[in-house]
Write an enzyme that holds these catalytic residues in place. Structure first.
Site, PDB file in Angstrom:
ATOM      1  N   ARG A 154       0.823  -1.215   0.000  1.00 56.34           N
ATOM      2  CA  ARG A 154       0.000   0.000   0.000  1.00 56.34           C
ATOM      3  C   ARG A 154       0.853   1.259   0.000  1.00 56.34           C
ATOM      4  O   ARG A 154       0.402   2.311  -0.430  1.00 56.34           O
ATOM      5  CB  ARG A 154      -0.930   0.012   1.221  1.00 56.34           C
ATOM      6  CG  ARG A 154      -1.907  -1.172   1.199  1.00 56.34           C
ATOM      7  CD  ARG A 154      -2.769  -1.198   2.426  1.00 56.34           C
ATOM      8  NE  ARG A 154      -3.653  -0.058   2.497  1.00 56.34           N
ATOM      9  CZ  ARG A 154      -4.201   0.393   3.619  1.00 56.34           C
ATOM     10  NH1 ARG A 154      -3.932  -0.209   4.757  1.00 56.34           N
ATOM     11  NH2 ARG A 154      -5.001   1.419   3.614  1.00 56.34           N
ATOM     12  N   TYR A 168      -8.817  16.776  -1.905  1.00 61.65           N
ATOM     13  CA  TYR A 168      -8.952  17.947  -1.029  1.00 61.65           C
ATOM     14  C   TYR A 168      -8.005  17.822   0.155  1.00 61.65           C
ATOM     15  O   TYR A 168      -7.712  16.724   0.615  1.00 61.65           O
ATOM     16  CB  TYR A 168     -10.381  18.140  -0.541  1.00 61.65           C
ATOM     17  CG  TYR A 168     -11.051  16.943   0.123  1.00 61.65           C
ATOM     18  CD1 TYR A 168     -11.607  15.920  -0.638  1.00 61.65           C
ATOM     19  CD2 TYR A 168     -11.160  16.862   1.508  1.00 61.65           C
ATOM     20  CE1 TYR A 168     -12.253  14.849  -0.046  1.00 61.65           C
ATOM     21  CE2 TYR A 168     -11.820  15.792   2.116  1.00 61.65           C
ATOM     22  CZ  TYR A 168     -12.359  14.787   1.332  1.00 61.65           C
ATOM     23  OH  TYR A 168     -12.994  13.720   1.919  1.00 61.65           O
ATOM     24  N   PRO A 169      -7.523  18.954   0.647  1.00 56.74           N
ATOM     25  CA  PRO A 169      -6.689  18.932   1.843  1.00 56.74           C
ATOM     26  C   PRO A 169      -7.546  19.127   3.086  1.00 56.74           C
ATOM     27  O   PRO A 169      -8.646  19.683   3.002  1.00 56.74           O
ATOM     28  CB  PRO A 169      -5.771  20.133   1.638  1.00 56.74           C
ATOM     29  CG  PRO A 169      -6.577  21.097   0.842  1.00 56.74           C
ATOM     30  CD  PRO A 169      -7.551  20.297   0.021  1.00 56.74           C
ATOM     31  N   MET A 170      -7.075  18.634   4.211  1.00 58.94           N
ATOM     32  CA  MET A 170      -7.847  18.820   5.450  1.00 58.94           C
ATOM     33  C   MET A 170      -6.956  18.876   6.687  1.00 58.94           C
ATOM     34  O   MET A 170      -5.798  18.457   6.670  1.00 58.94           O
ATOM     35  CB  MET A 170      -8.887  17.714   5.609  1.00 58.94           C
ATOM     36  CG  MET A 170      -8.340  16.348   5.879  1.00 58.94           C
ATOM     37  SD  MET A 170      -9.665  15.162   6.261  1.00 58.94           S
ATOM     38  CE  MET A 170     -10.203  15.707   7.884  1.00 58.94           C
ATOM     39  N   LYS A 172      -7.136  18.449  11.193  1.00 58.01           N
ATOM     40  CA  LYS A 172      -7.900  18.094  12.390  1.00 58.01           C
ATOM     41  C   LYS A 172      -7.919  19.372  13.250  1.00 58.01           C
ATOM     42  O   LYS A 172      -6.879  20.044  13.407  1.00 58.01           O
ATOM     43  CB  LYS A 172      -7.211  16.941  13.139  1.00 58.01           C
ATOM     44  CG  LYS A 172      -7.357  15.586  12.418  1.00 58.01           C
ATOM     45  CD  LYS A 172      -8.757  15.028  12.558  1.00 58.01           C
ATOM     46  CE  LYS A 172      -9.048  13.819  11.691  1.00 58.01           C
ATOM     47  NZ  LYS A 172      -8.339  12.615  12.056  1.00 58.01           N
ATOM     48  N   HIS A 195     -13.900   5.883  12.299  1.00 58.92           N
ATOM     49  CA  HIS A 195     -13.692   6.429  10.952  1.00 58.92           C
ATOM     50  C   HIS A 195     -13.398   5.296   9.960  1.00 58.92           C
ATOM     51  O   HIS A 195     -13.988   5.219   8.884  1.00 58.92           O
ATOM     52  CB  HIS A 195     -12.534   7.433  10.976  1.00 58.92           C
ATOM     53  CG  HIS A 195     -12.028   7.804   9.617  1.00 58.92           C
ATOM     54  ND1 HIS A 195     -12.630   8.763   8.838  1.00 58.92           N
ATOM     55  CD2 HIS A 195     -11.005   7.313   8.876  1.00 58.92           C
ATOM     56  CE1 HIS A 195     -11.986   8.861   7.688  1.00 58.92           C
ATOM     57  NE2 HIS A 195     -10.996   7.987   7.679  1.00 58.92           N
ATOM     58  N   GLN A 208      -9.076   5.164  -1.294  1.00 58.97           N
ATOM     59  CA  GLN A 208      -8.573   6.401  -0.697  1.00 58.97           C
ATOM     60  C   GLN A 208      -7.055   6.359  -0.634  1.00 58.97           C
ATOM     61  O   GLN A 208      -6.472   5.318  -0.388  1.00 58.97           O
ATOM     62  CB  GLN A 208      -9.142   6.600   0.714  1.00 58.97           C
ATOM     63  CG  GLN A 208      -8.577   5.634   1.755  1.00 58.97           C
ATOM     64  CD  GLN A 208      -8.411   6.227   3.155  1.00 58.97           C
ATOM     65  OE1 GLN A 208      -8.790   7.352   3.431  1.00 58.97           O
ATOM     66  NE2 GLN A 208      -7.820   5.457   4.053  1.00 58.97           N
TER      67      GLN A 208
HETATM   68  O1  76R Z   1      -5.709   3.016   6.027  1.00 60.59           O
HETATM   69  C1  76R Z   1      -6.706   2.303   6.267  1.00 60.59           C
HETATM   70  O2  76R Z   1      -7.469   1.860   5.385  1.00 60.59           O
HETATM   71  C2  76R Z   1      -6.996   2.011   7.713  1.00 60.59           C
HETATM   72  C3  76R Z   1      -8.103   2.795   8.277  1.00 60.59           C
HETATM   73  C4  76R Z   1      -8.023   4.272   7.943  1.00 60.59           C
HETATM   74  C5  76R Z   1      -7.137   5.240   8.449  1.00 60.59           C
HETATM   75  C6  76R Z   1      -5.997   5.060   9.440  1.00 60.59           C
HETATM   76  C7  76R Z   1      -8.910   4.960   7.034  1.00 60.59           C
HETATM   77  C8  76R Z   1      -9.907   4.328   6.290  1.00 60.59           C
HETATM   78  N1  76R Z   1      -8.585   6.302   7.012  1.00 60.59           N
HETATM   79  C9  76R Z   1      -7.515   6.508   7.875  1.00 60.59           C
HETATM   80  C10 76R Z   1      -6.864   7.714   8.136  1.00 60.59           C
HETATM   81 MN1  76R Z   1      -9.596   7.779   6.010  1.00 60.59          MN
HETATM   82  N2  76R Z   1     -10.563   9.229   5.018  1.00 60.59           N
HETATM   83  C11 76R Z   1     -10.436  10.578   5.229  1.00 60.59           C
HETATM   84  C12 76R Z   1     -11.458  11.248   4.473  1.00 60.59           C
HETATM   85  O3  76R Z   1     -14.152  13.936   4.236  1.00 60.59           O
HETATM   86  C13 76R Z   1     -13.881  13.585   5.409  1.00 60.59           C
HETATM   87  O4  76R Z   1     -14.722  13.693   6.348  1.00 60.59           O
HETATM   88  C14 76R Z   1     -12.533  13.051   5.755  1.00 60.59           C
HETATM   89  C15 76R Z   1     -11.694  12.741   4.507  1.00 60.59           C
HETATM   90  C16 76R Z   1     -12.178  10.286   3.793  1.00 60.59           C
HETATM   91  C17 76R Z   1     -13.346  10.500   2.866  1.00 60.59           C
HETATM   92  C18 76R Z   1     -11.599   9.004   4.138  1.00 60.59           C
HETATM   93  C19 76R Z   1     -12.063   7.786   3.650  1.00 60.59           C
HETATM   94  N3  76R Z   1      -8.380   9.192   6.896  1.00 60.59           N
HETATM   95  C20 76R Z   1      -7.295   8.951   7.689  1.00 60.59           C
HETATM   96  C21 76R Z   1      -6.684  10.212   8.051  1.00 60.59           C
HETATM   97  C22 76R Z   1      -5.430  10.409   8.920  1.00 60.59           C
HETATM   98  C23 76R Z   1      -5.915  10.808  10.304  1.00 60.59           C
HETATM   99  C24 76R Z   1      -4.910  10.661  11.420  1.00 60.59           C
HETATM  100  O5  76R Z   1      -3.929   9.918  11.276  1.00 60.59           O
HETATM  101  O6  76R Z   1      -5.147  11.303  12.476  1.00 60.59           O
HETATM  102  C25 76R Z   1      -7.436  11.202   7.437  1.00 60.59           C
HETATM  103  C26 76R Z   1      -7.203  12.696   7.496  1.00 60.59           C
HETATM  104  C27 76R Z   1      -8.505  10.551   6.740  1.00 60.59           C
HETATM  105  C28 76R Z   1      -9.497  11.211   6.029  1.00 60.59           C
HETATM  106  N4  76R Z   1     -10.797   6.323   5.209  1.00 60.59           N
HETATM  107  C29 76R Z   1     -10.692   4.940   5.354  1.00 60.59           C
HETATM  108  C30 76R Z   1     -11.663   6.546   4.133  1.00 60.59           C
HETATM  109  C31 76R Z   1     -12.096   5.270   3.612  1.00 60.59           C
HETATM  110  C32 76R Z   1     -13.055   5.098   2.437  1.00 60.59           C
HETATM  111  C33 76R Z   1     -11.489   4.287   4.370  1.00 60.59           C
HETATM  112  C34 76R Z   1     -11.614   2.779   4.200  1.00 60.59           C
HETATM  113  C35 76R Z   1     -10.560   2.327   3.211  1.00 60.59           C
HETATM  114  C36 76R Z   1     -10.734   0.876   2.840  1.00 60.59           C
HETATM  115  O7  76R Z   1     -10.488   0.020   3.709  1.00 60.59           O
HETATM  116  O8  76R Z   1     -11.122   0.604   1.683  1.00 60.59           O
END
Ligand code: 76R
Length: 290
Positions: A154, A168-170, A172, A195, A208
């Site tokens: 990955r 898009y950027p974001m 916390k 999440h 993603q």
């Molecule tokens: O990496 C992984 O699949 C493990 C679980 C996971 C993590 C650690 C995960 C799953 N995300 C992780 C981290 Mn995510 N994600 C976003 C957004 O629009 C919004 O509200 C937020 C933007 C989306 C749409 C999204 C989708 N993710 C993060 C982090 C880092 C945060 C930190 O470390 O503090 C951010 C900023 C973030 C934001 N997330 C998933 C998704 C999706 C669809 C999954 C499932 C992926 C899959 O298993 O197919």
């Protein structure tokens, strides 16, 4: 310093997003010879940057006024990104492209669960936090994570070959009363578990790519979503707004969305006679979606 309050992460590709506007009128007015040569040089460069295991490049027609073309570079090193940028800047094509925005980040896999487990393991082994043995064994555990069957592919997966992209950027939130960074570790881990659970309910429909940009750009993360149906972006991002990690702690920058196309379709995009198409990557090199 291995602060147990700070989740570890593993880093993969260096990523540069570049957004350009494209002057179609000027392009159309150029002689055919110049257009053909510009397309050929640019397509050759993009094919070259896609080849092999050292990087990738994604092209997308952005829909909306913010940009017309988005180029996404993946490179093994930060220097590699800088070089890719220079190579693009030297193209004749840049006569008709105006840089509108860009974003620098590095692909990141967050390790909330794994960090807590690694700390617990070292405690069980009776090691003093941050003693030389602790540090050595911690690094060994991190290496195991990075090389694990689940993680390694990955970190350096090619750009998902799906038709639609949304970027898009974001951040916390770090407000006076609502502050992600002031939450206890276990609470942040719980919110990230939630999440992930919601995200995984879209498994297969969306890929993603999360990249960290603290220290490189104006927000903390870049979020790339790839799907075969653009409606999925709205459904997923909307549903996530109700999830606490986003509803309470998410802050968002600008959104760009568009249609991906292959380098051999660059001429079709530039001439604008038809929508350019995307050739699928080989299964082996693309991001896992199943
Ligand atoms: O990496 C992984 O699949 C493990 C679980 C996971 C993590 C650690 C995960 C799953 N995300 C992780 C981290 Mn995510 N994600 C976003 C957004 O629009 C919004 O509200 C937020 C933007 C989306 C749409 C999204 C989708 N993710 C993060 C982090 C880092 C945060 C930190 O470390 O503090 C951010 C900023 C973030 C934001 N997330 C998933 C998704 C999706 C669809 C999954 C499932 C992926 C899959 O298993 O197919």
């Amino acid at each position: 310093m291995r602060d147990p309050n700070v989740p570890e992460s593993l880093e993969g590709w260096w990523i540069l997003h570049r957004m350009f506007s494209f002057d179609r009128r000027v392009w159309d007015a150029l002689g055919e010879k110049k257009r053909t040569r510009s397309v050929q040089h640019a397509a050759d460069l993009f094919e070259h940057l896609k080849r092999g295991d050292d990087g990738d490049v994604g092209l997308a027609q952005v829909v909306g006024h913010k940009a017309d073309l988005m180029i996404v570079h993946y490179a093994r090193t930060y220097d590699g990104l800088a070089y890719a940028q220079t190579l693009v800047d030297k193209l004749d094509l840049c006569d008709v492209l105006v840089p509108r925005d860009s974003y620098v980040s590095v692909l990141e896999l967050g390790l909330y669960e794994a960090t807590a487990k690694m700390h617990a393991t070292l405690h069980e082994r009776g090691l003093e936090p941050n003693s030389p043995n602790w540090v050595t064994e911690f690094e060994e555990l991190m290496r195991e994570q990075a090389e694990s069957q689940y993680v390694a592919p990955r970190l350096f997966a090619k750009i998902p070959p799906r038709r639609y992209v949304c970027f898009y950027p974001m951040n916390k939130r770090r407000g006076e009363s609502v502050n992600w960074y002031a939450l206890p570790y276990e609470e942040r881990a719980r919110l990230m578990r939630e999440h992930g659970k919601l995200g995984r309910s879209y498994h297969g429909q969306v890929t993603q790519v999360i990249s960290g940009s603290i220290g490189y750009d104006d927000f903390e993360w870049g979020v790339d979503l790839y799907a075969d149906d653009p409606l999925v972006f709205k459904k997923l991002v909307y549903e996530m707004r109700f999830d606490e990690a986003s509803s309470k702690y998410g802050e968002f920058g600008q959104f760009w969305s568009g249609v991906q196309f292959s380098p051999d379709q660059l001429g079709v995009f530039l001439d604008g006679d038809a929508l350019p198409a995307l050739a699928p990557n080989s299964k082996k090199t693309s991001a896992k979606t199943e």
